[in-house]
Design a protein around this motif. Structure first.
Motif, mmCIF file in Angstrom:
data_model
loop_
_atom_site.group_PDB
_atom_site.id
_atom_site.type_symbol
_atom_site.label_atom_id
_atom_site.label_comp_id
_atom_site.label_asym_id
_atom_site.label_seq_id
_atom_site.Cartn_x
_atom_site.Cartn_y
_atom_site.Cartn_z
ATOM 1 N N THR A 196 0.804 -1.225 0.000
ATOM 2 C CA THR A 196 0.000 0.000 0.000
ATOM 3 C C THR A 196 0.836 1.274 0.000
ATOM 4 O O THR A 196 0.312 2.355 -0.293
ATOM 5 N N ARG A 197 2.103 1.173 0.348
ATOM 6 C CA ARG A 197 2.991 2.343 0.327
ATOM 7 C C ARG A 197 4.147 2.014 -0.617
ATOM 8 O O ARG A 197 5.148 1.402 -0.216
ATOM 9 N N LYS A 198 3.992 2.426 -1.857
ATOM 10 C CA LYS A 198 4.919 2.008 -2.913
ATOM 11 C C LYS A 198 6.341 2.496 -2.687
ATOM 12 O O LYS A 198 7.289 1.909 -3.182
ATOM 13 N N GLY A 199 6.512 3.566 -1.916
ATOM 14 C CA GLY A 199 7.848 4.059 -1.648
ATOM 15 C C GLY A 199 8.516 3.414 -0.449
ATOM 16 O O GLY A 199 9.656 3.764 -0.110
ATOM 17 N N ALA A 200 7.834 2.462 0.192
ATOM 18 C CA ALA A 200 8.389 1.838 1.394
ATOM 19 C C ALA A 200 9.580 0.957 1.046
ATOM 20 O O ALA A 200 9.499 0.098 0.166
ATOM 21 N N GLY A 201 10.694 1.188 1.748
ATOM 22 C CA GLY A 201 11.878 0.374 1.556
ATOM 23 C C GLY A 201 12.220 -0.460 2.765
ATOM 24 O O GLY A 201 13.093 -1.328 2.705
ATOM 25 N N ALA A 202 11.535 -0.215 3.889
ATOM 26 C CA ALA A 202 11.792 -0.985 5.110
ATOM 27 C C ALA A 202 10.617 -0.822 6.056
ATOM 28 O O ALA A 202 9.908 0.189 6.044
ATOM 29 N N VAL A 203 10.423 -1.847 6.886
ATOM 30 C CA VAL A 203 9.381 -1.848 7.916
ATOM 31 C C VAL A 203 10.007 -2.339 9.217
ATOM 32 O O VAL A 203 10.739 -3.335 9.228
ATOM 33 N N VAL A 204 9.726 -1.617 10.303
ATOM 34 C CA VAL A 204 10.223 -1.999 11.631
ATOM 35 C C VAL A 204 9.037 -2.146 12.569
ATOM 36 O O VAL A 204 8.167 -1.270 12.627
ATOM 37 N N HIS A 205 8.991 -3.250 13.298
ATOM 38 C CA HIS A 205 7.947 -3.509 14.291
ATOM 39 C C HIS A 205 8.616 -3.864 15.612
ATOM 40 O O HIS A 205 9.460 -4.763 15.656
ATOM 41 N N LEU A 206 8.273 -3.136 16.664
ATOM 42 C CA LEU A 206 8.827 -3.390 17.988
ATOM 43 C C LEU A 206 7.720 -3.555 19.020
ATOM 44 O O LEU A 206 6.544 -3.292 18.743
ATOM 45 N N HIS A 207 8.118 -3.977 20.219
ATOM 46 C CA HIS A 207 7.217 -4.034 21.375
ATOM 47 C C HIS A 207 7.713 -3.034 22.419
ATOM 48 O O HIS A 207 7.745 -3.334 23.612
ATOM 49 N N SER A 208 8.112 -1.860 21.977
ATOM 50 C CA SER A 208 8.745 -0.875 22.852
ATOM 51 C C SER A 208 7.777 -0.406 23.943
ATOM 52 O O SER A 208 6.611 -0.124 23.690
ATOM 53 N N THR A 209 8.303 -0.297 25.153
ATOM 54 C CA THR A 209 7.492 -0.166 26.365
ATOM 55 C C THR A 209 6.559 1.033 26.361
ATOM 56 O O THR A 209 5.358 0.903 26.646
ATOM 57 N N HIS A 210 7.067 2.221 26.077
ATOM 58 C CA HIS A 210 6.233 3.415 26.193
ATOM 59 C C HIS A 210 5.159 3.462 25.112
ATOM 60 O O HIS A 210 4.035 3.909 25.378
ATOM 61 N N SER A 211 5.481 3.006 23.931
ATOM 62 C CA SER A 211 4.471 2.957 22.875
ATOM 63 C C SER A 211 3.360 1.973 23.233
ATOM 64 O O SER A 211 2.170 2.262 23.047
ATOM 65 N N VAL A 212 3.741 0.805 23.729
ATOM 66 C CA VAL A 212 2.729 -0.164 24.146
ATOM 67 C C VAL A 212 1.872 0.413 25.265
ATOM 68 O O VAL A 212 0.637 0.291 25.255
#
Length: 215
Positions: A85-101
């Protein structure tokens, strides 16, 4: 060093850096990055981001077929949805970082824009961050939810799970993820203290100047 060998090394370098700074722990979190031939390098399932082996990263060809390496992360539907869906995407990062969660758990968090406008860089690097509902890890419905955004968001926060960021290349995706986590931390630190937010005019100026995904 070939393009692929270099990207393998950089994925492991950034993954280890994120792990050592506590942005992810145990065997959580995953990274993917696109090669110039249209293929992907992806961190394997069940692996620690602090101890990745460049030679064992999952290698997909341009058609999405696993051609070498270990079994990939179970979150491939999530990664694939961003690339589709994002044709310019060159990388994806997924974390379980504490403050975001933590931010994803609070009922007062705005599901359409989880980060309050505290700093310019969060707006510049992330745009609006959408809160998606809870899905079982690895559930293909996560990918469907991202596709439902039709490419309008570069970053999402999965409720009770963690943030996901797509960007033009590996470095940009990592830096944007770091900005998301630090802004989530600031939001929690200042919650209930009536912090001075950026004004609507200031936000609009950033959105226009840096062509931010905001609508």
């Amino acid at each position: 060093m070939s393009e692929e060998a270099d990207l393998r090394e950089r994925i492991c370098f950034f993954a280890r850096s994120l792990f050592e700074r506590g942005l992810t722990s145990g065997s959580t979190g995953n990274i993917s990055a696109r090669l110039s031939d249209g293929g992907l390098l992806v961190t394997p399932t069940g692996s620690s981001m602090g101890r990745l082996d460049p030679a064992r990263l999952s290698r997909f060809d341009a058609s999405g077929r696993l051609v070498s390496g270990d079994k990939p992360t179970k979150e491939m539907p999530l990664h694939s949805a961003f690339y589709e869906t994002r044709k310019g995407a060159g990388a994806v990062v997924h974390l379980h970082s504490t403050h975001s969660v933590a931010l994803s758990l609070l009922p007062e968090t705005d599901p359409e824009n989880v980060l309050p406008p505290l700093t310019p860089y969060a707006i510049m690097k992330l745009g609006r961050v959408k809160l998606l509902p809870y899905f079982r890890p690895g559930d293909a419905a996560m990918g469907a939810a991202v596709r439902g955004l039709a490419g309008r968001r570069a970053a999402v926060l999965l409720a009770n799970h963690g943030p996901v960021v797509a960007s033009k290349d590996l470095e940009a995706a990592v830096y944007a993820m770091e900005e998301l986590e630090e802004t989530a931390r600031l939001a929690l630190l200042t919650r209930g203290m009536s912090p001075r937010l950026l004004t609507e005019a200031q936000v609009s100026d950033l959105v226009t100047t840096f062509e931010v995904d905001w609508d």
